[in-house]
Design a protein around this motif. Structure first.
Motif, PDB file in Angstrom:
ATOM      1  N   VAL A  83     -24.952 114.149  45.417  1.00  0.00           N
ATOM      2  CA  VAL A  83     -23.831 113.206  45.500  1.00  0.00           C
ATOM      3  C   VAL A  83     -22.973 113.247  44.235  1.00  0.00           C
ATOM      4  N   ASP A  84     -23.304 114.146  43.307  1.00  0.00           N
ATOM      5  CA  ASP A  84     -22.528 114.296  42.083  1.00  0.00           C
ATOM      6  C   ASP A  84     -22.540 115.768  41.697  1.00  0.00           C
ATOM      7  N   GLU A  85     -21.391 116.306  41.331  1.00  0.00           N
ATOM      8  CA  GLU A  85     -21.287 117.729  40.999  1.00  0.00           C
ATOM      9  C   GLU A  85     -21.778 118.041  39.595  1.00  0.00           C
ATOM     10  N   GLY A 353     -15.430 111.003  47.264  1.00  0.00           N
ATOM     11  CA  GLY A 353     -14.500 110.475  46.281  1.00  0.00           C
ATOM     12  C   GLY A 353     -15.179 109.519  45.338  1.00  0.00           C
ATOM     13  N   ASP A 354     -14.366 108.758  44.594  1.00  0.00           N
ATOM     14  CA  ASP A 354     -14.941 107.835  43.611  1.00  0.00           C
ATOM     15  C   ASP A 354     -14.415 106.422  43.760  1.00  0.00           C
ATOM     16  N   ALA A 355     -13.831 106.105  44.915  1.00  0.00           N
ATOM     17  CA  ALA A 355     -13.316 104.760  45.130  1.00  0.00           C
ATOM     18  C   ALA A 355     -14.463 103.760  45.209  1.00  0.00           C
ATOM     19  N   ALA A 356     -14.211 102.553  44.684  1.00  0.00           N
ATOM     20  CA  ALA A 356     -15.227 101.509  44.731  1.00  0.00           C
ATOM     21  C   ALA A 356     -15.557 101.157  46.180  1.00  0.00           C
ATOM     22  N   GLY A 372     -23.750 100.995  46.659  1.00  0.00           N
ATOM     23  CA  GLY A 372     -22.332 101.297  46.804  1.00  0.00           C
ATOM     24  C   GLY A 372     -21.869 102.175  45.657  1.00  0.00           C
ATOM     25  N   ARG A 373     -20.602 102.014  45.303  1.00  0.00           N
ATOM     26  CA  ARG A 373     -20.045 102.816  44.219  1.00  0.00           C
ATOM     27  C   ARG A 373     -19.127 101.928  43.386  1.00  0.00           C
ATOM     28  N   ARG A 374     -19.265 102.035  42.054  1.00  0.00           N
ATOM     29  CA  ARG A 374     -18.379 101.321  41.138  1.00  0.00           C
ATOM     30  C   ARG A 374     -18.265 102.144  39.865  1.00  0.00           C
ATOM     31  N   ASP A 375     -17.132 102.025  39.218  1.00  0.00           N
ATOM     32  CA  ASP A 375     -16.874 102.813  38.007  1.00  0.00           C
ATOM     33  C   ASP A 375     -17.162 104.292  38.266  1.00  0.00           C
ATOM     34  N   HIS A 376     -16.753 104.754  39.437  1.00  0.00           N
ATOM     35  CA  HIS A 376     -16.817 106.166  39.852  1.00  0.00           C
ATOM     36  C   HIS A 376     -18.199 106.630  40.294  1.00  0.00           C
TER      37      HIS A 376
END
Length: 389
Positions: A83-85, A353-356, A372-376
Motif C-alpha cells: 500500500v506504499d511504494e 492516492g493520499d486523500a484523507a 483510514g488515511r490521514r496525513d497521506h
C-alpha cells in the motif's frame, strides 16, 4: 551444526467469504467448473478494513505467547499487495505488535515467492546468530476483478512464521535450489489495482519450473521423491497442486497428502505469498498420520518468475506449534456473503492516492483493522485499545 527452521506458525483470514457455488450460479457457470475444475469451494473476501499490514499483524499476534521476545532481531514481510511504494509494511507491523525497535525490518516483493525468500533469508540470519529469532509474515489479498477470468482464484490471508534455532515445528534444510527466468506471465504495473495475467502461460511456466527445479535438486542432493512423506506446493488454486504432483509422480501416498494439504486453500482461496505455507498448515491440521522425522519437500513459485525447491523435517513438537482448533474456529465463525454483498465489498476499497479517508469498522472483529488515511498515510486500529494510531 544447530538446526534452524520454523518454530511456530499462525494464520489469519478475514471473517467474510463467498461460497463458490453461489458465485458460479450468479455468473451462469456450472459449479463443478469451480469446485472440481479449479478445486475451490470458498473464497475469503477482504473488507476495506483489512489490508496486508493489518492481516500480517493479526497473524503474528496469534503466535504462541512469548514468541516475539527480545531475541527477535529480524522482521520480514513477503507481499505483492503493498500500500506504499516506499515504506515497508514490516515497519508498521513492528509498531502495531509493540515489538522492540532494536531489530531489522523490511519487505520482499517477488509475486508469490516473496515469503519463501524471506524464510530462507531468516534461516540464514538465525544460522549466523543462533541466539536470535526472526519473524517472517506472508500477507496478501488476491484480486482479479468482478466476473474476470481469474475471479474464482481470489482470496485473502496471512501466515506468520517464527524462525529459530532448534525449531519445534519444521527444520528447514540448507538444500534450496532456485531458478529464475524473465517471463511475462503475470504483472501489475504501478497504479493498477488488479494484475495483468496470462493464465495458461503462467500454468505452463509453473509446471516447467517444478519439473526443472525438482530434477536439479535430485541431481545436486541425490534425493528421490520416495524420500518425502509429503510434497507441498504453492497453490494459486488447488487444482494447480494436483497438476504439479502429477507432473512429478503418480504416487498415491503423495496424492493423499496433497489433498490434506489443500483443505484450507479450498476454503480460503489464493493468498499469494502465503499459499505454500497455508498448505503446510493444512497438512499438519488435516493429516494426523504425520510424525516427527517426516521429510517434506516444498516448492515455491512466483510469477515473473522465480521458483525454488527445498526440504524440511518435522520436529518432535510440531503438533503443539500450530493452533489447529483455532484455525477451525476462525473459519467456522466467518460470515457467508451473498454475491451482491461480495461485489459491494470488492468495490468498497480505500481508493488509491493520499486523500484523507475513514474506513468504517463494520462487522470486522479482528484485533487490527485499517482505520483510514490521514496525513497521506494509512492508519490502523488496535481494537483491544479502542483507538487508532
Amino acid at each position: 551444526m544447530t538446526a534452524v527452521g520454523i518454530d511456530a506458525l499462525a494464520f489469519f483470514t478475514p471473517n467474510t467469504y463467498v461460497d463458490l457455488t453461489d458465485l458460479a450460479q450468479a455468473r451462469g457457470d456450472d459449479p463443478a467448473k469451480y469446485t472440481i475444475g479449479i478445486g475451490q469451494d470458498q473464497m475469503a473476501v477482504a473488507p476495506a478494513s483489512q489490508d496486508l499490514i493489518s492481516m500480517a499483524a493479526n497473524a503474528a499476534a496469534q503466535l504462541p505467547a512469548g514468541s516475539l521476545d527480545d531475541r527477535l532481531g529480524l522482521v520480514i514481510v513477503g507481499s505483492e499487495s503493498g500500500v506504499d511504494e516506499s515504506k515497508a509494511a514490516a515497519i508498521t507491523v513492528v509498531r502495531l505488535l509493540g515489538l522492540s525497535p532494536w531489530l531489522r525490518a523490511y519487505d520482499i516483493k517477488e509475486a508469490c515467492y516473496g515469503a519463501t525468500a524471506g524464510l530462507l533469508a531468516a534461516r540464514d540470519y538465525v544460522a549466523a546468530h543462533p541466539d536470535r529469532t526472526a519473524l517472517v509474515i506472508a500477507s496478501d489479498i488476491a484480486r482479479y476483478g468482478l466476473a474476470a477470468s481469474g475471479e474464482v482464484t481470489q482470496g485473502a490471508g496471512a501466515v506468520a512464521m517464527l524462525v529459530s534455532a532448534a525449531p519445534r515445528l519444521l527444520i528447514v534444510h540448507d538444500d534450496a535450489v532456485a531458478y529464475t527466468a524473465d517471463l511475462p506471465d503475470f504483472f501489475r504495473p504501478t497504479g493498477l489495482t488488479v494484475p495483468v495475467v496470462d493464465g495458461h502461460y503462467s500454468t505452463q511456466a509453473y509446471l516447467d519450473f517444478v519439473t526443472r527445479i525438482t530434477a536439479r535438486h535430485q541431481e545436486q542432493y541425490g534425493d528421490v521423491l520416495t524420500d518425502y512423506t509429503a510434497l507441498l506446493f504453492h497453490l494459486p488454486f488447488t487444482k494447480m497442486g494436483k497438476k504439479a504432483l502429477a507432473a512429478l509422480t503418480a504416487d498415491d501416498r503423495l496424492e493423499d497428502r496433497r489433498q490434506a494439504a489443500s483443505v484450507l486453500a479450498r476454503r480460503v482461496g489464493n493468498i499469494y505469498t502465503g499459499s505454500l505455507y497455508l498448505s503446510l498448515l493444512s497438512l499438519l491440521c488435516h493429516d494426523k498420520s504425520m510424525r516427527p522425522g517426516d521429510r517434506l519437500g516444498l516448492f515455491s513459485y512466483g510469477s515473473g518468475a522465480v521458483g525454488e525447491f527445498f526440504s524440511g523435517t518435522l520436529a518432535a513438537d510440531f503438533s503443539d506449534r500450530i493452533d489447529a482448533a483455532g484455525v477451525t474456529a476462525m473459519l467456522a465463525a466467518r460470515h457467508r456473503l451473498t454475491v451482491p454483498e461480495y461485489e459491494a465489498m470488492f468495490n468498497a476499497q480505500l481508493p488509491l492516492g493520499d486523500a484523507a479517508a475513514t474506513v468504517p469498522l463494520g462487522g470486522d472483529s479482528a484485533r487490527f483493522t485499517v482505520g483510514g488515511r490521514r496525513d497521506h498515510a494509512r492508519w490502523y486500529r488496535d481494537n483491544t485499545q479502542h483507538e487508532g494510531d
